[in-house]
Design a protein around this motif. Structure first.
Motif, PDB file in Angstrom:
ATOM      1  N   SER A  21       4.341  84.845  35.039  1.00 53.07           N
ATOM      2  CA  SER A  21       4.192  85.530  36.199  1.00 53.07           C
ATOM      3  C   SER A  21       3.338  84.911  37.181  1.00 53.07           C
ATOM      4  CB  SER A  21       3.718  86.902  35.703  1.00 53.07           C
ATOM      5  OG  SER A  21       3.830  87.757  37.182  1.00 53.07           O
ATOM      6  N   PRO A  22       3.581  83.980  38.097  1.00 58.63           N
ATOM      7  CA  PRO A  22       2.871  83.178  39.106  1.00 58.63           C
ATOM      8  C   PRO A  22       2.053  84.236  39.838  1.00 58.63           C
ATOM      9  CG  PRO A  22       4.781  82.015  39.134  1.00 58.63           C
ATOM     10  CD  PRO A  22       5.125  83.284  38.217  1.00 58.63           C
ATOM     11  N   LEU A  23       1.011  83.879  40.311  1.00 52.51           N
ATOM     12  CA  LEU A  23       0.351  84.930  41.473  1.00 52.51           C
ATOM     13  C   LEU A  23       1.215  85.009  42.430  1.00 52.51           C
ATOM     14  CD1 LEU A  23      -3.097  83.028  41.505  1.00 52.51           C
ATOM     15  CD2 LEU A  23      -2.285  85.020  40.007  1.00 52.51           C
ATOM     16  N   ASN A  24       1.228  86.472  42.901  1.00 49.98           N
ATOM     17  CA  ASN A  24       1.788  86.630  44.309  1.00 49.98           C
ATOM     18  C   ASN A  24       0.855  86.594  45.420  1.00 49.98           C
ATOM     19  OD1 ASN A  24       3.762  87.654  46.140  1.00 49.98           O
ATOM     20  ND2 ASN A  24       3.724  89.950  45.348  1.00 49.98           N
ATOM     21  N   MET A  25       0.864  85.421  45.756  1.00 49.60           N
ATOM     22  CA  MET A  25       0.096  84.854  46.925  1.00 49.60           C
ATOM     23  C   MET A  25       1.088  84.190  48.083  1.00 49.60           C
ATOM     24  SD  MET A  25      -2.577  84.472  48.905  1.00 49.60           S
ATOM     25  CE  MET A  25      -3.770  85.376  47.456  1.00 49.60           C
ATOM     26  N   PRO A  26       1.131  85.025  49.119  1.00 48.91           N
ATOM     27  CA  PRO A  26       2.006  84.430  50.201  1.00 48.91           C
ATOM     28  C   PRO A  26       1.454  83.060  50.601  1.00 48.91           C
ATOM     29  CG  PRO A  26       1.518  86.880  50.481  1.00 48.91           C
ATOM     30  CD  PRO A  26       0.820  86.376  49.440  1.00 48.91           C
ATOM     31  N   GLY A  27       2.293  82.169  50.742  1.00 53.64           N
ATOM     32  CA  GLY A  27       1.986  81.028  51.156  1.00 53.64           C
ATOM     33  C   GLY A  27       1.073  80.068  50.031  1.00 53.64           C
ATOM     34  N   GLY A  28       1.009  80.608  48.835  1.00 49.67           N
ATOM     35  CA  GLY A  28       0.360  80.092  47.884  1.00 49.67           C
ATOM     36  C   GLY A  28       0.711  78.602  47.342  1.00 49.67           C
ATOM     37  N   VAL A  29      -0.127  77.687  46.999  1.00 50.24           N
ATOM     38  CA  VAL A  29       0.244  76.412  46.634  1.00 50.24           C
ATOM     39  C   VAL A  29       0.367  76.140  45.117  1.00 50.24           C
ATOM     40  CG1 VAL A  29      -0.826  73.961  46.550  1.00 50.24           C
ATOM     41  CG2 VAL A  29      -0.899  75.162  48.551  1.00 50.24           C
TER      42      VAL A  29
END
Length: 351
Positions: A333-341
Motif C-alpha cells: 500500500s504505497p502512500l496516498n500522496m498526490p504528486g508523490g515521487v
C-alpha cells in the motif's frame, strides 16, 4: 526517439491493453510505451495496469494457503548513513494534552530505506534539435510539471488507490551464490546476468505468470546489518562514486522483464540494477560482449514499471525455503500522496 504525440489516437483502454500485450521486439518504440492520456488513471498506473481484478483474485486463490505473513519493510532508520546526500530519518515523539497522549512526527526520504520508485523518480533522454539535453518522465511528463506542486500528474496517488497486489515470486540469488561459491560484495559493480536468473528460476521450480511481481535477493540488507562496521558504512556514504551490485543492464534483461509480463520488479539491492551502469557486459558465450544500458530510463520513464529497492528479503527467503515454494501473495500500500515521487512499500508477503 518517440514522444507522446507519436502514439496513435485510439480508445485508451484498447491502446493500453494492446501495447502491454505487444512482444518486446514488436513494440513501436521500446523507450516510449505511453498508452494512457496525460493525467489519466491509465497513465498513472503504468505497467501496474497488468494487475487486473482477475489477476489479483487468481493470485490470492493460488498463493494464500497457510496465512503465514512476512514483512518486506526494512527498518525506516536504514540506510542509517546513505549516499547521494540523502538525510537520515527523523522521528519525533510529541506530547499532546500535557502528556496525556502522544503524537509522532516523521521526516524521512523514502529512498533511504525500502521504497518503491514512483514514475516521478527518474527521467530518460528525449533530445530534440532545439533541446539536445531534453529529458522526460513517463508519459512525456516534464520536470516543470513535477516541480509544480499544483500538478499531480503520474503521482503516487494512482498506485495508492488500488495498491500493488498480486503474485510475488522470489529469485534468491544470494543463496544461489553461496551454493556455487560466487563471492561478491553488494557495494560493488557485481552484476547478475539473465542466464543465472533463469537458472535460479529453474532450480526453484518457478514458472512465471503474466502480472507477476518479481523479487531478486542479492543480500544487501543482510550485509549492511551483519557485515559492515560504522566506519565502512560512513565510507560508503562519503564515496563520490558509489557502486551497487544488481541485475545486469542489458537489452536481453529488458526483453525478459517485458515479455514475462512482470507488473513490477523489486529487490534488496540499492539500485535493483548494477550501478553505475556499465557500457558492456560479457556475452553468454564468453567470447564477446553485449552493450550495457541504464534500465531505470526504460523501466520507469519508458514503461511506467514500479521498481522496488532495499526491500528486506531475509525473512522472506527463510520462509520460502521452509515452505518449499517461492510464490506468495503481495499486498503493498504505497502512500496516498498526490504528486508523490516514491513511497515506503508497506508490503507483506502472505503464504
Amino acid at each position: 526517439m518517440g514522444s507522446a504525440e507519436t502514439i496513435p489516437t485510439v480508445p485508451e483502454a484498447e491502446l493500453s491493453s494492446e501495447l502491454h500485450s505487444t512482444p518486446y521486439d514488436s513494440l513501436p518504440d521500446k523507450r516510449c510505451v505511453w498508452p494512457g492520456k496525460p493525467g489519466s488513471r491509465e497513465e498513472g498506473l503504468g505497467r501496474l495496469a497488468l494487475l487486473t481484478p482477475d489477476v489479483v483474485a487468481h493470485a490470492a486463490r493460488t498463493c494464500i494457503r497457510t496465512g503465514h505473513r512476512v514483512s518486506l519493510n526494512w527498518d525506516l532508520t536504514k540506510l542509517d548513513i546513505a549516499n547521494f546526500n540523502r538525510a537520515p530519518t527523523q522521528h519525533h515523539i510529541v506530547p499532546l494534552l500535557g502528556g496525556t497522549a502522544f503524537d509522532d512526527v516523521y521526516v524521512f526520504n523514502p529512498q533511504q530505506s525500502s521504497q518503491w520508485d514512483g514514475l516521478r523518480h527518474f527521467s530518460a533522454p528525449f533530445p530534440t534539435a532545439d533541446d539536445p539535453s531534453r529529458r522526460l518522465f513517463y508519459g512525456g511528463t516534464t520536470a516543470l510539471e513535477i516541480t509544480d506542486r499544483s500538478n499531480t500528474r503520474i503521482g503516487l496517488q494512482h498506485w495508492a488507490k488500488e495498491g500493488i497486489c498480486g503474485r510475488g515470486v522470489l529469485l534468491d540469488y544470494a543463496a544461489y551464490a553461496e551454493r556455487n561459491g560466487i563471492d561478491y560484495k553488494c557495494l560493488s559493480d557485481h552484476a547478475i546476468p539473465l542466464r543465472i536468473l533463469r537458472e535460479i528460476a529453474l532450480e526453484q521450480g518457478v514458472e512465471f505468470r503474466r502480472g507477476d511481481i518479481l523479487f531478486v535477493r542479492i543480500g544487501m540488507t543482510r550485509e549492511w546489518d551483519s557485515q559492515m562496521t560504522p566506519a565502512s558504512r560512513l565510507a560508503y556514504a562519503q564515496n563520490p562514486k558509489p557502486q551497487h551490485a544488481g541485475v545486469e543492464g542489458t537489452e536481453e534483461m529488458l526483453r525478459w522483464i517485458w515479455d514475462e509480463g512482470f507488473a513490477a520488479v523489486a529487490g534488496d539491492a540499492i539500485s535493483f540494477e548494477v550501478y553505475p551502469p556499465k557500457t558492456a557486459y560479457p556475452a553468454a558465450d564468453g567470447q564477446a560482449s553485449v552493450p550495457g544500458l541504464f534500465m531505470h530510463e526504460y523501466l520507469l520513464a519508458g514503461w511506467g514499471l514500479a521498481v522496488g529497492e532495499l526491500f528486506d528479503l531475509e525473512d522472506l527467503s527463510r520462509a520460502c525455503r521452509e515452505l518449499g515454494r517461492w510464490e506468495f501473495f503481495v499486498a503493498s500500500s504505497p502512500l496516498n500522496m498526490p504528486g508523490g515521487v516514491s513511497s515506503p512499500p508497506n508490503c507483506l508477503a502472505i503464504f
